[in-house]
Structures are given as structure tokens and as C-alpha cells.
Design an enzyme around this catalytic site. Structure first.
Site, PDB file in Angstrom:
ATOM      1  CG  HIS A 188      28.176  -8.412  13.177  1.00  0.00           C
ATOM      2  ND1 HIS A 188      27.885  -7.248  13.844  1.00  0.00           N
ATOM      3  CD2 HIS A 188      29.184  -8.137  12.321  1.00  0.00           C
ATOM      4  CE1 HIS A 188      28.726  -6.323  13.434  1.00  0.00           C
ATOM      5  NE2 HIS A 188      29.524  -6.821  12.511  1.00  0.00           N
ATOM      6  NE  ARG A 290      32.310  -6.820   9.160  1.00  0.00           N
ATOM      7  CZ  ARG A 290      31.574  -6.728   8.048  1.00  0.00           C
ATOM      8  NH1 ARG A 290      31.688  -7.631   7.107  1.00  0.00           N
ATOM      9  NH2 ARG A 290      30.714  -5.732   7.896  1.00  0.00           N
ATOM     10  NE  ARG A 326      36.279  -3.972  11.442  1.00  0.00           N
ATOM     11  CZ  ARG A 326      34.966  -4.075  11.323  1.00  0.00           C
ATOM     12  NH1 ARG A 326      34.259  -3.035  10.906  1.00  0.00           N
ATOM     13  NH2 ARG A 326      34.361  -5.199  11.586  1.00  0.00           N
ATOM     14  CD  GLU A 415      32.580   1.566  11.611  1.00  0.00           C
ATOM     15  OE1 GLU A 415      31.838   0.612  11.361  1.00  0.00           O
ATOM     16  OE2 GLU A 415      33.546   1.505  12.406  1.00  0.00           O
ATOM     17  CG  ASN A 438      26.816  -2.403   7.809  1.00  0.00           C
ATOM     18  OD1 ASN A 438      26.187  -2.154   6.793  1.00  0.00           O
ATOM     19  ND2 ASN A 438      27.741  -3.345   7.869  1.00  0.00           N
ATOM     20  CG  ASP A 439      28.539   0.325  13.367  1.00  0.00           C
ATOM     21  OD1 ASP A 439      27.575   0.011  14.087  1.00  0.00           O
ATOM     22  OD2 ASP A 439      29.563  -0.371  13.268  1.00  0.00           O
ATOM     23  NE  ARG A 449      25.481  -3.445  12.686  1.00  0.00           N
ATOM     24  CZ  ARG A 449      26.717  -3.438  12.215  1.00  0.00           C
ATOM     25  NH1 ARG A 449      27.549  -2.461  12.580  1.00  0.00           N
ATOM     26  NH2 ARG A 449      27.136  -4.330  11.381  1.00  0.00           N
ATOM     27  CB  CYS A 486      33.884  -1.504   3.856  1.00  0.00           C
ATOM     28  SG  CYS A 486      33.946  -0.668   5.430  1.00  0.00           S
TER      29      CYS A 486
HETATM   30  C1  PEP Z   1      29.932  -0.995   9.123  1.00  0.00           C
HETATM   31  O1  PEP Z   1      29.619  -0.617  10.250  1.00  0.00           O
HETATM   32  O2  PEP Z   1      29.354  -0.621   8.077  1.00  0.00           O
HETATM   33  C2  PEP Z   1      31.024  -1.950   8.944  1.00  0.00           C
HETATM   34  C3  PEP Z   1      31.461  -2.251   7.737  1.00  0.00           C
HETATM   35  O3  PEP Z   1      31.531  -2.546  10.063  1.00  0.00           O
HETATM   36  P1  PEP Z   1      30.737  -3.721  10.845  1.00  0.00           P
HETATM   37  O4  PEP Z   1      29.537  -4.076  10.033  1.00  0.00           O
HETATM   38  O5  PEP Z   1      31.670  -4.850  10.999  1.00  0.00           O
HETATM   39  O6  PEP Z   1      30.404  -3.039  12.133  1.00  0.00           O
HETATM   40 MG    MG Z   2      30.948  -1.035  11.931  1.00  0.00          MG
END
Ligand code: PEP
Ligand code: MG
Length: 566
Positions: A188, A290, A326, A415, A438-439, A449, A486
Site C-alpha cells: 500500500h 478504496r 469497494r 483476488e 495485487n492480492d 506483497r 483494478c
Molecule cells: C488488489 O488486490 O489488486 C486490489 C486492487 O486491492 P488492494 O490493492 O487495495 O488490496
Molecule cells: Mg486487494
């Protein structure tokens, strides 16, 4: 480390470039030794009470400068420092033979344990006390304050890593770049840095060995930090920065492939304040709002009215446009103190996302109500989605609650590999899917991550991740349901083309990435995107996939340079 031209390699966030002096985020103070003080008790008590008063004043001053909700949080922290019960406790410990440092440490720790024992809202304030204890002890010992350093002149912030709240509160007039030793490309810290257009490099091991005031060049495109650059290197960067400042912006147009296939390009936002910049970059709507970023500092659940105000502001900025909101994604890297109460050994695999919302169903219902009210008061096309959905049953649960609240378009984020593998069944119940790469990458490759040491695994080009994306794309096409992306993968221009080839119908990213992705999509047809996707899928690794697609796309560019959309 200060020799000229030492280079640190990390993972760059975006394409930014910066030049400036380093200020390091101080390490947390160690526990003070329990040894007899050198001064008498009266002198130690005077030191302690002066440090408490100075710390309270400094915290109030920070609050004045920050304003808004940060001021409320900081004012209540200052009130804790001024609490007479606490100063009496510290004085009693000094009378019993402790040094001022030790008495402050023990006094705050006792209050902390007391609050934890009381549970609920008070327990949530425990971490505040740890932070204040550090600040009082830093004042006592004349050491740098913990937390993001303050400076009158612009600087490059070096840190092990930053908490999301620290990143969100960075003073961008002063912090010209950010370098962290920890963190991967989708941590993040990286996402917020991208959203705020902060020049950043994460996972640069060795960053904390660089001395304060060293001059550095931060080149995010290359992922390289150059420590104590030569005069020639400095001159080259200065002239590059000047020419970038004078660049003429590329005209904006809706996202589309070379054959005219529309691929809406949307923005990832963490607050309504980002809307203007997103529109300036040509965002056609919002693909990921978010909501948890609004409440990272909150110690109690936000009210319906408070949320409604935020959401109305957001929706009003996009009349007639799609806005995907979300639900609060609490847990792991983004803990919300009013939701994630029990400590967990593996928070990424714990009660997070929709699981945490379900355990706090009233918070979920309140958020849906606030969104429905905001929807009724605006012209945007509101879609809502749940984070971290891992089963068909969870999909049904969320879509039922969203519809009960009067929201017409309810979907889920994909995810977790289980959701991608069962996308056909999940999409039978949901109106749309949005893939959080990402997840999805973190869970597919089993690589945290946030951890710099495994950042190389956090690569969405990996064919295993792409195969899962393809599963969702196929299910969406079969059922006629939209499939968005996303995660940060959508911000990589060439990968964006592959994701479209795998069935993505829209792409959402940090606004600053829209220009590059828009231009890349216009270079290729849908048939070519399919072809590249097959190439990437048949590779054995992320690097092989990238190399194969890069080669094929460059070859095409030479044979087919004129194809473009008007
Ligand atoms: C993701 O996991 O790709 C996502 C968009 O959510 P975040 O990055 O906020 O976990
Ligand atoms: Mg995520």
C-alpha cells in the site's frame, strides 16, 4: 555508503525522477535500561514533567498544521499526555528510584495494558500510547522524533516502510520522493505513492544505510537510487526534470484498441479529492474507490452520515459515469482499528475483506445504506463490490445485502484463486467481477506483497496469474458480464494489452498511469491482444512471458506502424 555513485536497486513506482537530500525515518526507540538515575528524584521529576508538557505542545502543533480529522486525533493524543493520572504515576515511579526515561516507559506501558484490558474503543487507543511514549522519551533524550520527520526544506524520505496512515499524511510540498527498504510493488505504500504521484522506489535493501543529508537521485523508471551522484549526473537529472516540466500533454480520448474495440479506462481513487486529477488524465469513471483509505485513522466505525458525505462528493464528480465503490477492505496491510480487533498470526489469511465485514455486519449494512443514499442524490452510475470474496456463498451473501439496500449493480473482487477458478459460478450471482491482481498475485505465488525479500514473486506477468485472469475473462464472456481489472497490473501498458486479450472489458489504475496505457492499447487490435495473451500463457515464467510479448509486439510495430483509431 557515501562514496560517489553508489547505486541501490529497488522496485520503482511509476516513471518519476527526483533529486534531493535524504532524511531517514528514525528507528523506534529501544526500551530504556532499568538503572538508577544520575540525578536526584526532584530533578528527574522536573525533566519528566517538562518532557510531557513539551510533547503535548508539539502534538497539538502538528494537529493545528494538519487540520481536519487528523487534528481531532492529535488533540486527543495531546490530552492523553496531559492526563494527571499519568504524570502522577510517572512521578511515583521516579520517587521509587527510576530514571525519568524508565518511569515514562513503565507508566505508559501500564496505561497501555489497562486500556487493552478494558477492550473495545479504549483498547484501540493502545497503539497511540506506544507512539506517545516514544515521543516523550525522544524529547527527554534529545533524540529525533519517531514517525515521519519534519523539515523546513524539501527532502527524500528514506524508511524501512511506511504505515498507510503515514503515507497518506505525507506533506508533498516537502517529501519530493520516497525510498523504502521493505515493500513490494503492490504494497500500500507503493499504491498510495502512485496515487499521490510521489516519486518512489520500494524494496531498496540498503536504504537505511544511507546517511541523512546525502544527496540522491531517485529514478523510479529504472528502480535505481544513486547516492552522492557526480556533478555530471546531477546536471543530467536537472535538465531532464526541466524538459519534463515543459512537456505538452497528450490529447485525451476514451480507451480503445486499434480496431476500435472500446476498453473504458477508469481511475483507482482513495478519496473524492483525487477526482479532479483523474478527470484531467481522461478517466472515464472510477473502477476502484478504496473506501478504507478514508478511515485508516478512525478509531470508531464511521457513521452513515459521515460516509454519505464522502460518497456524495465522489459520485457528484462523475455524473453519468460508472463509479465502482469497494466496501471497506480491512485487515492485513490495511487494518482498521474498529474492525480488526483480534491479533492474528497470518493476517493476510485471516478475517479480512468481506470476512471482516461479515463479522461486523452492521458496519457493512451502514456502508451500503450510505452508498444508496449518496446514489439517490447523484447522477453517477454506482456499482458496489466486495473485497476478498473467496466462495460462491459469500458472493450470494453480499449481492443479497447490496440489493436489499437498494443498490442495483453488485459485484465481487476476484483476488483469491478460489474465486477465479469458480468464476463461472460466482458470476452467475454477481453482476460483474473486478480482478484485484495485487492480492491475486500474492495468493497465487504465496508471496507476501509487503515483503521486500519476496518482491520478485509479486509479478502479475506470471503465467499462473494470467491463467486465472483468463478463467474469469472466459466466464464473463460466456455470461455476458463485465470483467474489470483494478490491480496495479492494469497500469503496466503492455500487460494491460494482455489482460484485454484474456477477457478484461475495462481497466482501472492510478490516474497518472492512464496516459501510457491509453497509448499502448491504441497500438494493437483485439486479435493481436489475444495472440499476445496466448504467448504469455505458454511461457514458463513472468520474465519469459514479458520477453516473448515484448518481442512479438515490437515485431508487429515494425510491420504495422500506421494502424490507429481516429
Ligand atoms: C488488489 O488486490 O489488486 C486490489 C486492487 O486491492 P488492494 O490493492 O487495495 O488490496
Ligand atoms: Mg486487494
Amino acid at each position: 555508503m557515501e562514496k560517489q555513485g553508489v547505486r541501490l536497486q529497488g522496485v520503482g513506482v511509476g516513471q518519476g525522477l527526483a533529486l534531493g537530500p535524504v532524511i531517514r525515518m528514525p528507528d523506534p526507540l529501544p526500551e530504556p535500561a532499568d538503572v538508577p538515575p544520575s540525578l536526584d528524584a526532584e530533578a528527574e521529576k522536573a525533566r519528566a514533567s517538562a518532557a510531557l508538557a513539551t510533547t503535548a505542545a508539539l502534538i497539538r502543533h502538528r494537529g493545528e498544521r494538519a487540520g481536519g480529522t487528523a487534528k481531532d486525533v492529535l488533540d486527543s493524543q495531546a490530552a492523553m499526555v496531559e492526563d494527571p493520572t499519568l504524570s502522577d504515576d510517572v512521578a511515583a515511579r521516579i520517587d521509587a528510584g527510576k530514571s525519568a526515561e524508565r518511569a515514562v516507559f513503565e507508566g505508559f506501558a501500564t496505561f497501555r495494558d489497562l486500556l487493552v484490558g478494558m477492550g473495545g474503543y479504549l483498547a484501540e487507543r493502545a497503539t497511540d500510547l506506544d507512539d506517545i511514549s516514544q515521543r516523550v522519551r525522544a524529547t527527554l533524550s534529545g533524540l529525533p522524533m519517531p514517525g515521519v520527520p519534519e523539515s523546513e526544506r524539501p527532502f527524500v524520505l528514506f524508511a524501512h516502510d511506511l504505515a498507510p496512515a503515514d503515507t497518506a499524511l505525507l506533506d508533498l510540498d516537502k517529501v519530493i520522493a520516497l525510498v523504502t527498504a521493505e515493500g513490494g510493488p503492490t504494497s500500500h505504500t507503493a499504491i498510495l505513492a502512485r496515487e499521490k504521484s510521489i516519486v518512489a522506489i520500494v524494496g531498496a535493501s540498503g536504504a537505511m544505510d544511507v546517511a541523512d543529508d546525502s544527496v540522491v537521485i531517485v529514478d523510479a523508471a529504472a528502480g535505481i537510487v544513486t547516492v552522492s551522484p557526480t556533478p555530471e549526473e546531477i546536471a543530467a537529472v536537472q535538465s531532464e526534470l526541466e524538459s519534463r516540466a515543459g512537456e505538452v500533454p497528450i490529447p485525451l480520448a476514451p480507451g480503445a484498441l486499434a480496431d476500435g474495440t472500446p476498453i473504458p479506462l477508469l481511475a483507482n481513487l482513495g478519496s473524492a479529492e483525487g477526482a479532479r486529477e483523474a478527470i484531467e488524465h481522461g478517466a472515464e469513471g472510477v473502477g476502484l474507490f478504496r473506501t478504507e483509505f478514508l478511515f485508516l485513522d478512525a478509531t470508531t466505525a464511521p457513521t452513515v452520515a459521515e460516509q454519505q458525505e464522502h460518497y456524495t462528493k465522489l459520485l457528484s464528480a462523475f455524473p453519468g459515469r460508472k463509479v465502482v465503490v469497494r466496501m471497506l477492505d480491512a485487515g492485513a496491510d490495511k487494518p482498521l482499528s474498529f474492525m480488526n480487533v483480534a491479533p492474528e498470526e497470518n493476517p493476510a489469511l485471516g478475517l479480512r475483506g468481506l470476512r471482516a465485514l461479515r463479522a461486523n455486519e452492521q458496519i457493512l449494512r451502514d456502508q451500503l445504506t450510505a452508498l444508496a443514499n449518496a446514489d439517490a442524490a447523484s447522477e453517477a452510475d454506482l456499482w458496489v463490490m466486495a473485497p476478498m470474496v473467496s466462495t460462491v456463498e459469500e458472493t450470494r451473501y453480499f449481492t443479497r445485502l447490496a440489493r436489499e439496500a437498494g443498490l442495483k449493480t453488485a459485484g465481487v473482487m476476484v483476488e483469491v484463486p478460489s474465486s477465479a477458478l469458480l468464476a463461472d459460478r460466482i458470476l452467475a450471482d454477481a453482476d460483474f467481477a473486478s480482478i484485484g491482481t495485487n492480492d491475486l498475485t500474492q495468493y497465487t505465488l504465496a508471496a507476501d506483497r509487503l515483503l521486500g525479500s519476496v518482491a520478485a514473486f509479486q509479478d502479475p506477468w506470471h503465467p499462473a496469474v494470467l491463467r486465472l485472469v483468463g478463467e474469469v475473462g472466459r466466464a464473463g464472456a460466456a455470461l455476458g458480464k463485465p470483467v474489470g481489472i483494478c490491480g496495479e497490473a492494469a497500469a503496466d501498458p503492455l500487460l494491460a494489452v494482455i489482460l484485454v486479450g484474456l477477457g478484461a472489458t475495462s481497466l482501472s489504475m492510478s490516474p497518472s498511469a492512464l496516459v501510457g496505457v491509453r497509448a499502448e492499447l491504441r497500438r494493437f487490435t483485439l486479435a493481436q491482444a489475444h495472440e499476445f495473451a496466448q504467448l504469455a500463457l505458454s511461457a514458463n515464467s513472468a520474465n519469459e512471458a514479458r520477453a516473448a510479448v515484448l518481442e512479438a509486439s515490437s515485431a508487429l510495430q515494425h510491420t504495422n506502424p500506421t494502424e490507429k483509431v481516429e
